[in-house]
Design a protein around this motif. Structure first.
Motif, mmCIF file in Angstrom:
data_model
loop_
_atom_site.group_PDB
_atom_site.id
_atom_site.type_symbol
_atom_site.label_atom_id
_atom_site.label_comp_id
_atom_site.label_asym_id
_atom_site.label_seq_id
_atom_site.Cartn_x
_atom_site.Cartn_y
_atom_site.Cartn_z
ATOM 1 N N MET A 1 0.840 -1.197 0.000
ATOM 2 C CA MET A 1 0.000 0.000 0.000
ATOM 3 C C MET A 1 0.877 1.249 0.000
ATOM 4 S SD MET A 1 -3.318 0.687 0.229
ATOM 5 C CE MET A 1 -3.690 2.259 -0.498
ATOM 6 N N LEU A 2 1.873 1.245 0.853
ATOM 7 C CA LEU A 2 2.747 2.416 0.981
ATOM 8 C C LEU A 2 3.561 2.623 -0.296
ATOM 9 C CD1 LEU A 2 4.014 4.686 2.643
ATOM 10 C CD2 LEU A 2 5.581 3.002 3.608
ATOM 11 N N ALA A 3 4.093 1.547 -0.822
ATOM 12 C CA ALA A 3 4.900 1.663 -2.039
ATOM 13 C C ALA A 3 4.045 2.200 -3.180
ATOM 14 C CB ALA A 3 5.484 0.300 -2.402
ATOM 15 N N GLY A 4 2.797 1.750 -3.264
ATOM 16 C CA GLY A 4 1.882 2.246 -4.293
ATOM 17 C C GLY A 4 1.642 3.738 -4.129
ATOM 18 N N GLU A 5 1.416 4.169 -2.900
ATOM 19 C CA GLU A 5 1.189 5.593 -2.638
ATOM 20 C C GLU A 5 2.404 6.422 -3.064
ATOM 21 O OE1 GLU A 5 -1.789 7.251 -1.118
ATOM 22 O OE2 GLU A 5 -2.278 5.452 -2.230
ATOM 23 N N LEU A 6 3.584 5.902 -2.771
ATOM 24 C CA LEU A 6 4.801 6.644 -3.134
ATOM 25 C C LEU A 6 4.946 6.755 -4.652
ATOM 26 C CD1 LEU A 6 7.194 5.076 -0.477
ATOM 27 C CD2 LEU A 6 6.491 7.479 -0.568
ATOM 28 N N ARG A 7 4.632 5.662 -5.341
ATOM 29 C CA ARG A 7 4.763 5.668 -6.804
ATOM 30 C C ARG A 7 3.794 6.654 -7.451
ATOM 31 N NH1 ARG A 7 8.438 5.714 -9.460
ATOM 32 N NH2 ARG A 7 7.287 5.338 -11.355
ATOM 33 N N LEU A 8 2.607 6.829 -6.837
ATOM 34 C CA LEU A 8 1.636 7.781 -7.393
ATOM 35 C C LEU A 8 2.264 9.165 -7.512
ATOM 36 C CD1 LEU A 8 -1.803 7.065 -5.668
ATOM 37 C CD2 LEU A 8 -1.181 6.686 -8.053
ATOM 38 N N HIS A 9 3.232 9.422 -6.637
ATOM 39 C CA HIS A 9 3.897 10.735 -6.654
ATOM 40 C C HIS A 9 5.254 10.671 -7.342
ATOM 41 C CE1 HIS A 9 0.898 12.542 -4.004
ATOM 42 N NE2 HIS A 9 0.834 11.345 -3.462
ATOM 43 N N GLY A 10 5.485 9.563 -8.044
ATOM 44 C CA GLY A 10 6.718 9.461 -8.822
ATOM 45 C C GLY A 10 7.948 9.083 -8.023
ATOM 46 N N VAL A 11 7.760 8.697 -6.749
ATOM 47 C CA VAL A 11 8.915 8.331 -5.923
ATOM 48 C C VAL A 11 9.315 6.883 -6.231
ATOM 49 C CG1 VAL A 11 9.712 7.957 -3.540
ATOM 50 C CG2 VAL A 11 8.249 9.928 -4.092
ATOM 51 N N HIS A 12 10.598 6.653 -6.391
ATOM 52 C CA HIS A 12 11.070 5.285 -6.638
ATOM 53 C C HIS A 12 10.992 4.497 -5.329
ATOM 54 C CE1 HIS A 12 13.261 1.977 -8.355
ATOM 55 N NE2 HIS A 12 14.104 2.006 -7.338
ATOM 56 N N VAL A 38 -10.636 3.645 1.295
ATOM 57 C CA VAL A 38 -9.270 3.888 0.814
ATOM 58 C C VAL A 38 -9.088 3.246 -0.576
ATOM 59 C CG1 VAL A 38 -6.875 3.155 1.194
ATOM 60 C CG2 VAL A 38 -8.154 4.251 3.054
ATOM 61 N N MET A 39 -9.569 2.006 -0.699
ATOM 62 C CA MET A 39 -9.451 1.334 -1.998
ATOM 63 C C MET A 39 -10.249 2.097 -3.060
ATOM 64 S SD MET A 39 -7.389 -0.851 -1.184
ATOM 65 C CE MET A 39 -6.781 -1.428 0.398
ATOM 66 N N ASP A 40 -11.415 2.607 -2.667
ATOM 67 C CA ASP A 40 -12.249 3.384 -3.585
ATOM 68 C C ASP A 40 -11.516 4.665 -3.993
ATOM 69 O OD1 ASP A 40 -14.483 3.932 -5.040
ATOM 70 O OD2 ASP A 40 -15.736 4.585 -3.347
ATOM 71 N N GLN A 41 -10.853 5.301 -3.051
ATOM 72 C CA GLN A 41 -10.159 6.555 -3.344
ATOM 73 C C GLN A 41 -8.974 6.355 -4.281
ATOM 74 O OE1 GLN A 41 -9.736 7.776 0.804
ATOM 75 N NE2 GLN A 41 -11.011 9.550 0.430
ATOM 76 N N ARG A 42 -8.519 5.126 -4.410
ATOM 77 C CA ARG A 42 -7.403 4.880 -5.321
ATOM 78 C C ARG A 42 -7.818 4.045 -6.535
ATOM 79 N NH1 ARG A 42 -6.047 8.647 -3.071
ATOM 80 N NH2 ARG A 42 -4.228 8.955 -1.759
ATOM 81 N N GLY A 43 -9.137 3.900 -6.733
ATOM 82 C CA GLY A 43 -9.611 3.194 -7.920
ATOM 83 C C GLY A 43 -9.383 1.693 -7.872
ATOM 84 N N LEU A 44 -9.232 1.155 -6.662
ATOM 85 C CA LEU A 44 -8.943 -0.281 -6.523
ATOM 86 C C LEU A 44 -10.161 -1.088 -6.090
ATOM 87 C CD1 LEU A 44 -5.567 0.031 -4.582
ATOM 88 C CD2 LEU A 44 -5.884 -0.661 -6.960
ATOM 89 N N LEU A 45 -11.239 -0.400 -5.798
ATOM 90 C CA LEU A 45 -12.348 -1.094 -5.139
ATOM 91 C C LEU A 45 -12.955 -2.201 -6.006
ATOM 92 C CD1 LEU A 45 -13.976 -1.385 -2.617
ATOM 93 C CD2 LEU A 45 -15.553 0.370 -3.452
ATOM 94 N N LEU A 276 -4.755 -5.342 10.126
ATOM 95 C CA LEU A 276 -4.383 -5.096 8.725
ATOM 96 C C LEU A 276 -4.985 -3.768 8.262
ATOM 97 C CD1 LEU A 276 -4.278 -7.356 5.718
ATOM 98 C CD2 LEU A 276 -6.188 -5.789 5.794
ATOM 99 N N ASN A 277 -6.214 -3.509 8.685
ATOM 100 C CA ASN A 277 -6.877 -2.250 8.334
ATOM 101 C C ASN A 277 -6.083 -1.056 8.856
ATOM 102 O OD1 ASN A 277 -9.924 -2.718 7.240
ATOM 103 N ND2 ASN A 277 -9.318 -4.415 8.535
ATOM 104 N N LEU A 278 -5.629 -1.176 10.090
ATOM 105 C CA LEU A 278 -4.850 -0.102 10.722
ATOM 106 C C LEU A 278 -3.560 0.146 9.937
ATOM 107 C CD1 LEU A 278 -4.810 1.650 13.345
ATOM 108 C CD2 LEU A 278 -3.664 -0.255 14.481
ATOM 109 N N GLY A 279 -2.925 -0.927 9.511
ATOM 110 C CA GLY A 279 -1.671 -0.811 8.752
ATOM 111 C C GLY A 279 -1.897 -0.152 7.398
ATOM 112 N N ILE A 280 -2.956 -0.541 6.719
ATOM 113 C CA ILE A 280 -3.286 0.079 5.422
ATOM 114 C C ILE A 280 -3.485 1.579 5.618
ATOM 115 C CG2 ILE A 280 -5.197 0.329 3.760
ATOM 116 C CD1 ILE A 280 -5.473 -2.727 3.784
ATOM 117 N N GLN A 281 -4.141 1.924 6.713
ATOM 118 C CA GLN A 281 -4.431 3.347 6.957
ATOM 119 C C GLN A 281 -3.184 4.115 7.410
ATOM 120 O OE1 GLN A 281 -7.980 2.927 9.419
ATOM 121 N NE2 GLN A 281 -8.714 1.476 7.876
ATOM 122 N N ASP A 282 -2.260 3.440 8.099
ATOM 123 C CA ASP A 282 -0.949 4.053 8.376
ATOM 124 C C ASP A 282 -0.292 4.436 7.047
ATOM 125 O OD1 ASP A 282 -1.071 3.581 11.121
ATOM 126 O OD2 ASP A 282 0.240 1.823 11.072
#
Ligand SMILES: Cc1cc2nc3c(=O)[nH]c(=O)nc-3n(C[C@H](O)[C@H](O)[C@H](O)COP(=O)(O)OP(=O)(O)OC[C@H]3O[C@@H](n4cnc5c(N)ncnc54)[C@H](O)[C@@H]3O)c2cc1C
Length: 464
Positions: A1-12, A38-45, A276-282
């Motif tokens: 989840m975190l790596a995906g968020e970083l990539r959205l902003h172009g971070v390697h 959260v999944m809905d907000q990223r088009g993953l739902l 797991l939910n808490l971690g995704i939200q972190d």
């Protein structure tokens, strides 16, 4: 989840995972409303809905079954049942599609950091350098230990055996025994899965010294006989595992260029299905902040707000799981409190309070005094041009402007300006709101000067 968020902003982003293959062990069984959002907000739902099953909300506070409260404040008032292994696969696919590199069979064994970056050492002796490192390495986190971050709390007092097995008795026999035993022992269950498999959960005899060692089939059968009077002829386990009720919270979520997220920062019993939910939200809270730091536009204090915002949320989850564990005790006093809580849950507002807590839709970060939505995530609402969450897939900030008079000139590279009106004014009673990339409301108002004072706090300096 975190790596995906970083990539959205172009971070390697590079993910190091010590296991060569994904695990077969299924721990979490589902997503709660906030993670679904959260999944809905990223088009993953859509991907999650296609592989999960929707169940009514209710019954997850210490297993006390009550109907869902009316008009829950979310467009997704259900629990999405989906095995953790599937969630991990879907998030892996998402991250990979965005260009994240995932290296399996890479165990981190050492780290050091300086003013400009972090060096990590792998078990095979290889060394890597990065500007930041996030330890998402679970409850026994090597990163947390190497940083020397304290992990105070309580050790496990009870342990539970878990596995996927086949059974040798007819469904009716099984159902009758399970129903009877669960009247009192809520830490027990034998639940049908697909393909003739069953998920078995049963209290262990004491607490194992080494919880990483899975139980044997004989141990599981023995405990089933103790607790249920029969072992249902369980056989052919796909996997067996054990978990405790240790409850611990990291003292700090950040030391310099190294941060912690997920179970590395907090562990607690699985009651209520929140870890797991808490971690995704972190990860959702941290991703855009870390990206802002790497991209160079983060205002002072933004990265530290990860600790300030997320640690109290975890502390609250730890507390509600402690409370739930008490309610699951078979002691007469605890049983009496359980009956009382069960009666209290018949009050809509009590029920709503606990549901909002467990689903995390009630989380409010402390952004100071102001509108009731300030610091809370905004629920999805219908706009003339579509749904709000559909406009957030890119992970940018968003100004929802129903006046058409506001401007984010100077921040347009970080914030989308959406001039539109909500379909149903009753769903959202405000003129304009500034949303952070994680959907939390950073500002509510209608005055441009007021907005200009709020923007730098979250989005840094304007660029000309
Ligand atoms: C029985 C059970 C049921 C549960 N049910 C639910 C539920 O219904 N809902 C819910 O929300 N949560 C539930 N949880 C909690 C949930 O499983 C955890 O909170 C979640 O797995 C935490 O995810 P994580 O990524 O932080 O850590 P983990 O899932 O532990 O992942 C950490 C990863 O880091 C890797 N790793 C560790 N050390 C290193 C290293 N040195 N180098 C490289 N890689 C390393 C590990 O191999 C692992 O893949 C349950 C837990 C249990 C035990």
């Amino acid at each position: 989840m975190l790596a995906g968020e970083l990539r959205l902003h172009g971070v390697h982003a590079l993910v190091l995972e010590k296991e060569v293959e994904p695990t077969r062990v299924v721990r979490a069984l589902g997503l709660h409303a906030r993670s679904i959002e959260v999944m809905d907000q990223r088009g993953l739902l859509e991907r999650f809905l296609a592989l999960g099953q929707q169940y009514p909300v209710g019954g997850f506070f210490a297993g006390i079954v009550k109907p869902a409260p009316d008009r829950l404040d979310t467009a997704h008032p259900y629990v999405l049942s989906i095995p953790q292994t599937t969630t991990e696969r879907l998030l892996t696919e998402h991250a990979t599609e965005l260009g994240v590199e995932i290296r399996r069979g890479c165990e981190l064994v050492g780290l050091s950091q300086g003013d400009h970056g972090v060096s990590v050492e792998l078990a095979d002796g290889a060394r890597l350098r990065a500007r930041y490192l996030v330890g998402c390495d679970g409850g026994r986190s090597t990163v947390r230990k190497l940083l020397g971050i304290g992990f105070p709390g309580e050790p496990s007092r009870v342990e539970t055996l878990l596995g996927e097995v086949e059974v040798a008795v007819p469904q009716e026999t099984l159902d009758a025994v399970v129903t009877e035993v669960r009247k009192t022992q809520k830490r027990f269950g034998v639940m049908p899965l697909a393909d003739g498999l069953y998920r078995v959960v049963v209290p262990a005899d004491g607490v194992a010294e080494d919880r990483t060692a899975p139980p044997t089939l004989e141990e599981v059968k023995g405990q089933l006989r103790v607790v249920a009077g029969t072992d249902f002829g369980v056989h052919s386990p796909r996997w067996l595992s054990r978990f405790g009720d240790a409850t611990r919270l990291a003292e700090r979520y950040r030391v310099g260029r190294v941060l912690l997220a997920g179970d590395a920062a907090h562990i607690h019993p699985p009651t209520g299905g929140q870890g797991l939910n808490l971690g995704i939200q972190d990860a959702f809270n941290l991703g855009w902040k870390l990206a802002a730091e790497v991209d160079g536009w983060a205002p002072v204090g933004l990265l530290d707000s990860y600790h300030t915002e997320r640690r109290p949320v975890a502390a609250d989850v730890l507390d509600n799981t402690r409370a739930q564990m008490e309610l699951l005790s078979l002691e007469p006093g605890a049983q009496a409190v359980r009956r009382l809580v069960s009666e209290l849950l018949d009050f809509q507002e009590v029920n709503r309070y606990l549901v909002e807590k467990i689903t995390a839709i009630g989380v409010r970060y402390d952004f100071g005094e102001g509108h009731e939505l300030l610091g809370r995530r905004m629920r999805d609402v219908g706009l003339k041009r579509g749904r709000l969450y559909g406009l957030m897939h890119g992970g940018r900030g968003l100004l929802l402007d129903q006046t058409g008079r506001l401007s984010v000139a100077g921040w347009a590279d970080r914030i989308d300006h959406i001039v539109d009106v909500v379909d149903d004014a009753a769903e959202l009673d405000l003129t304009a709101a500034l949303l952070r990339p994680d959907g939390h409301v950073a500002w509510v108002g209608e005055d441009q000067q007021d907005l200009l004072r709020a923007l730098p706090r979250w989005f840094g300096a304007a660029v000309s």
